[in-house]
Design a protein around this motif. Structure first.
Motif, short mmCIF file in Angstrom:
data_model
loop_
_atom_site.label_atom_id
_atom_site.label_comp_id
_atom_site.label_asym_id
_atom_site.label_seq_id
_atom_site.Cartn_x
_atom_site.Cartn_y
_atom_site.Cartn_z
N THR A 30 0.85 -1.19 0.00
CA THR A 30 0.00 0.00 0.00
C THR A 30 0.88 1.24 0.00
O THR A 30 1.92 1.26 0.64
CB THR A 30 -0.89 0.02 1.25
N ALA B 35 -5.49 0.31 4.98
CA ALA B 35 -5.81 -0.38 3.74
C ALA B 35 -7.23 -0.93 3.76
O ALA B 35 -7.80 -1.23 2.73
CB ALA B 35 -4.83 -1.52 3.53
N ARG C 102 -7.83 -0.03 0.11
CA ARG C 102 -7.79 -1.15 -0.83
C ARG C 102 -8.95 -2.11 -0.67
O ARG C 102 -9.27 -2.87 -1.59
CB ARG C 102 -6.47 -1.93 -0.67
#
Lengths: 417, 628
Positions: free
Chosen positions: A143, A150, A272
């Motif tokens: 990341t 994340a 993410r």
């Protein structure tokens, strides 16, 4: 309290106390002491969890003309020959951008176990806590350093979290998306000037105090990260008031819908993996009313999310998966409701290169069993992992030294990767 | 309750009592002289180790450091300014020992120990599947107050049977915690009390320790058949109930389910002594479907009468000559005092179970046995050593006190004491659940249904009253509040006898041990790292951004900085600005301000706002978050 096993893992110092834990690997995995290093990938995950057990017949796998349908009709989707429930017309109109799995199967018919299985890909045990898919992503994906974690979980207080992966991969929880990030705004009596003065005072006091040991330094770092977050544009990711009213309307006013909108914003800001939960699907009673009501919320929010992602060019890099812990009984119970049914149920996904219009597997004519191409929950996780570029050959070890991979022994569905 | 609204003051009232702590009872003839001798012996071993390592002992910790460390360590919180004065004005040469002894006999100690046990045992107020967990928590507190010897505590939990809510039967909570998962339960039992990592052997021969799957099953044979029993035989006809309930609305049906869980859940079985190997058996020593007989993997086999083998298992686990039972608790006690165990990880002993300083661990284990498993004695011995009284270090040398981050409970309780003064002893009846059981255990189907309906109505009334109370608290009229709180309390007894819900009357800040176990997700304590109680020792002290946000923005302003709280009143009463600064440091960091710090703060005077900022800064100071 000493260094807990979770702290140890988080600090990455398994051998700090001179322990030489020998790794032990299953036959088909790579042997060696190395843990997988994070890998740069481009794809993000938004997982939409329909909590309680979403009835497959009333949503993604209708059987028109059969007695098991109850009062719900089917309608034609954008994909030739494929029908969805009439309760999801907007999704049906976008089915050509989605892939449908109608042959999901699970062994877990209780909520806690089923939910855990769907979220982690592993069966719930008393002796270990497995990480959820988002935690796997957080662990395996490189990341870019920034202010946001994340992995964020919206609207699910009982989420299994990162399990044995500990704080390092723990999701940031957001309870009510309309309220933003908890504790991220100053008390109403503290304006920016006063806050600045407080920090100055604190810094000055600490600078004349004892030099910080590593542990204290880590705590000070978390504090300065928090302060950076409060002043950063990233915090704005949590502020839905910055969206146009029309956009918020388009998703719908339910918390889940606003959570989907927040998920899009978070992914835009570098998060993410985001989980968003919509509850209320456990329709043992009052089935028709409640499933209609749930579908109304879903059929507005999910299409809005898919369209929004596409309009922003994010659909190629964002995989949206909609799942539930199990389906519901085709045969009604004495109260005209449907009970838990893990034998066959459905999942739909879209984006990140998933072939649109694809239907994987089928249930039998009354949606009672898998008729073709069974897909287990680990298979689903393996499929998602493949789409996201997550490595499955090198295992991650729990603090006890047990090896785990994302998706366990599941096999990715080849049609979808 | 909306998670974003967690002002500390409007929190949880839990109907738990803290029985009056009995005067320190010395056991096994371990009087003060004997205790002192033990401390001396352990010190000799500690100093021998340091000499061997060529490591100089750190200097003796200052009084302020010792004061704060002892309070946080033994009482689970910082002292009030007045409590601190007691030690600081004690001029006797043995005042540190006196402080230790006094803390170990205090109610605050019971609260702290409960947190430690609850974390280890995974105590939950509500177990899975709506089983009541409060009776277990209450039972544990009673045992701690009575200073029940550790071996008897463990034996009670391993052998408890009968209804979960029968008075005095809270020990069943240990088994009910893993209801329906007896093999997992065995693995956890082995880890919690014997430091043995047996879990892998549940499914295959252990990959890197010597345990085989056969040994796992042979051990499981002792307890085989002991588990949760949900039979509703007491109702006369469970089927009848099902039929009656079928046409009731969902709230009533759910309530009936909740009631039957509470009233009829019990642990039954005595241990079969035999177990059938499962269908997937591939290992040596048997075939699928074979019967395995109870046997232990190490130590002396216990005497068994066949078919009552659960008691034999408990006897084996807790035997003084079990090579791991005393050693593990010794290791845990050492870690509690010093921060690093003599074996790490704390509960994974591996083959040799010797650790980094075998003679020392053996000595502490010997102490455990010699004290009759009296953990209060063990803790007094450990903390009366010179070793405990030294300045802390930052590394993990086990014989030196480690400067470690406070647990969630220690942070919370330290803030609670600033708000409430001394917050122990907020007594209320603890017997609600067991009283309810006593009253209602002989119901028939009709009576149960009626009871369920009454409770459903009471809960709906409760919701209404809570709304009105909320309204009154926020917009007034304030005069309505007492009457509403009384109504709510009355309804609580009808609506929630088996469960303890937040939003009770009072609004006092409770210590962690008096809140729901664990605190709900999103609660400040969970953000601070409190264990979710899903695994043993699952609390975390790792710093996180949400924690930092909580202290920067939420907790401190909303609760501790209010003008009517105990610390604020004490600061207000200070006769001078300088004294006020002194008091603030005393309350929060439990020491005097240094000259440099006084320089940073300046002479004042400060208005209320500026004062709030000083208090805010001291609480957000990293020093506050660490054991000194």
């Amino acid at each position: 309290m000493s260094i807990s096993r979770r702290d140890l893992l988080a600090l990455g110092c398994r051998s700090a106390l001179g322990l030489g834990l020998t790794a032990w690997f299953a036959d088909d995995l790579v042997a060696g002491d190395a843990e997988p290093s994070p890998v740069a990938t481009t794809t993000n995950l938004i997982y939409l969890h329909m909590a309680g057990g979403m009835s497959h017949l009333d949503t993604l796998d209708p059987k028109p003309g059969q007695d098991v349908m109850g009062g719900v009709q089917a309608l034609a989707s954008k994909v030739d020959g494929v029908q969805l429930s009439a309760l999801l017309p907007e999704l049906a109109a976008r089915l050509d951008r989605c892939a449908l799995i109608r042959s999901m199967t699970s062994t877990q018919g209780a909520h806690e176990q089923g939910d855990y299985f769907m979220r982690t890909g592993y069966q719930m045990r008393g002796t270990i806590r497995h990480p959820t898919l988002g935690a796997w992503i957080s662990r395996l994906v490189a990341t870019t350093p920034g202010n946001l974690p994340a992995y964020v979980v919206i609207g699910d207080g009982a989420h299994p979290g990162s399990g044995f992966m500990g704080q390092a991969q723990a999701p940031l929880p957001v309870d009510d998306p309309t309220a933003g990030l908890q504790y991220s705004s100053r008390n109403k009596n503290v304006d920016a000037a006063r806050a600045g003065h407080r920090i100055d005072l604190l810094t000055a006091l600490e600078s004349v105090g004892a030099p910080a040991a590593t542990a204290a330094a880590a705590m000070a770092t978390a504090r300065s990260d928090a302060l950076k977050l409060m002043d950063s544009k990233d915090l704005l990711a949590f502020d839905l008031k910055l969206e146009k009213e029309a956009t918020r309307e388009r998703y719908g006013e339910d918390r889940f819908a606003q959570g989907c909108l927040m998920a899009r914003r978070l992914v835009e800001h570098g998060v993410r993996a985001v989980d968003v939960t919509l509850g209320g699907w456990d329709t043992h009673d009052d089935h028709l009313d409640r499933v209609t009501d749930r579908c109304a919320i879903l059929d507005r929010a999910l299409p809005a999310l898919l369209d929004d992602l596409r309009e922003r060019g994010m659909d190629k890099t964002t995989l949206v998966v909609l799942g539930s812990e199990f389906g519901r009984t085709p045969v009604f119970n004495v109260r005209q409701g449907r009970d838990h049914f893990p034998k066959v149920f459905s999942v739909v996904m879209s984006g990140a290169g998933v072939p649109g219009g694809m239907v994987v597997g089928a249930s039998d004519e009354r949606a009672m069993t898998v008729a073709a191409r069974q897909v287990t929950i680990p298979d689903l996780h393996a499929t998602i992992a493949a789409r996201l570029g997550l490595a499955r050959t090198i295992p991650v070890h729990s603090p006890e030294g047990r090896p785990f991979v994302v998706g366990d022994k599941g096999v990715a569905v080849s049609e979808l990767v | 309750m909306p998670l974003r609204v967690w002002p500390v003051a409007v929190l949880v009232v839990v109907l738990i009592s803290w029985p009056e702590a009995p005067p320190v009872a010395l056991r096994s003839g371990l009087d003060v002289a004997a205790i002192t001798q033990w401390s001396t012996r352990l010190d000799a071993l500690v100093d021998a180790r340091l000499a061997r390592l060529g490591r100089a002992a750190p200097p003796v910790a200052s009084d302020d450091v010792f004061l704060r460390r002892a309070w946080l360590d033994l009482a689970g919180r910082g002292p009030t300014r007045a409590e601190a004065e007691v030690f600081l004005t004690d001029s006797a040469p043995q005042r540190r020992a006196r402080l230790i002894d006094g803390l170990v006999s205090s109610p605050a100690y019971l609260s702290r120990q409960f947190n430690w046990w609850a974390d280890l045992l995974r105590v939950q107020s509500r177990l899975q599947d709506r089983l009541p967990g409060q009776p277990w928590a209450v039972w544990l507190k009673e045992q701690l107050a009575a200073n029940t010897p550790y071996d008897r505590l463990v034996t009670a939990m391993l052998t408890a049977t009968g209804p979960a809510l029968a008075p005095g039967n809270g020990a069943t909570g240990w088994r009910l915690r893993d209801a329906g998962m007896p093999l997992d339960h065995l693995a956890i039992t082995m880890r919690t009390f014997l430091g043995t990592d047996f879990g892998c052997a549940q499914c295959h021969d252990h990959p890197y320790e010597k345990w085989t799957r056969l040994e796992f099953y042979q051990l499981a044979a002792y307890d085989h058949g002991v588990d949760l029993n949900k039979s509703t035989k007491g109702l006369g006809n469970g089927k009848q109930l099902k039929e009656k309930v079928a046409n009731e609305p969902p709230e009533v049906r759910n309530m009936v389910r909740e009631l039957t869980r509470g009233l009829y859940s019990s642990v039954s079985g005595n241990g079969a002594g035999k177990i059938t190997l499962p269908v997937d058996w591939k290992q040596d020593g048997g075939a699928p479907g074979d019967s395995a007989t109870a046997a232990v993997p190490f130590g002396t086999s216990p005497a068994t009468t066949s078919k009552h083998t659960a008691a034999a298992f408990a006897a084996w686990v807790t035997a003084p000559d079990n090579p791991r039972f005393a050693r593990l608790i010794a290791n845990r006690m050492w870690q509690q005092a010093f921060g690093t165990g003599l074996i790490e990880p704390i509960d994974r002993f591996g083959d040799d179970a010797q650790g980094s300083e075998p003679a020392l661990l053996s000595a502490v284990a010997e102490l455990v046995v010699a004290s009759g498993f009296d953990l209060q004695v063990v803790q007094r011995v450990l903390r009366r050593t010179n070793a405990y009284g030294r300045a802390a270090v930052d590394d993990s040398e086990p014989v030196l006190p480690r400067r470690r981050a406070l647990t969630a409970e220690q942070v919370w309780d330290s803030l609670a004491v600033m708000v409430e003064g001394a917050p122990e002893g907020q007594a209320a009846t603890s017997t609600a659940a067991t009283d309810f059981y006593a009253q209602h255990q002989k119901l028939d189907a009709d009576e149960l249904l009626d009871l369920a309906k009454t409770m459903v109505d009471a809960r709906s009334d409760q919701r209404q009253v809570r709304k009105q109370l909320d309204q009154a608290r926020r917009k007034g009229p304030k005069a309505d509040i007492p009457a509403l709180e009384t109504r709510l309390a009355k309804l609580e007894a009808t609506a929630d006898p088996l469960d303890l819900r937040p939003d009770g009357p009072g609004g006092a800040v409770r210590r962690a041990s008096d809140l729901p176990q664990p605190a709900p997700p999103g609660h400040p304590m969970r953000v601070l790292g409190q264990s979710d109680r899903l695994l043993p020792d699952n609390g975390s002290t790792a710093p996180t951004v949400p924690q930092a946000l909580l202290l920067l923005n939420g907790l401190v302003d909303n609760a501790v900085l209010r003008a009517d709280v105990a610390m604020a009143k004490d600061l207000d009463a200070a006769p001078s600005e300088a004294e006020r600064v002194r008091r603030a440091f005393r309350w929060i960091l439990v020491r005097e301000p240094t000259a440099a710090e006084l320089g940073v703060l300046g002479p004042g005077p400060r208005d209320r706002r500026a004062w709030a900022d000083v208090v805010w800064a001291l609480i957000n100071h990293t020093e506050f978050r660490f054991l000194p």
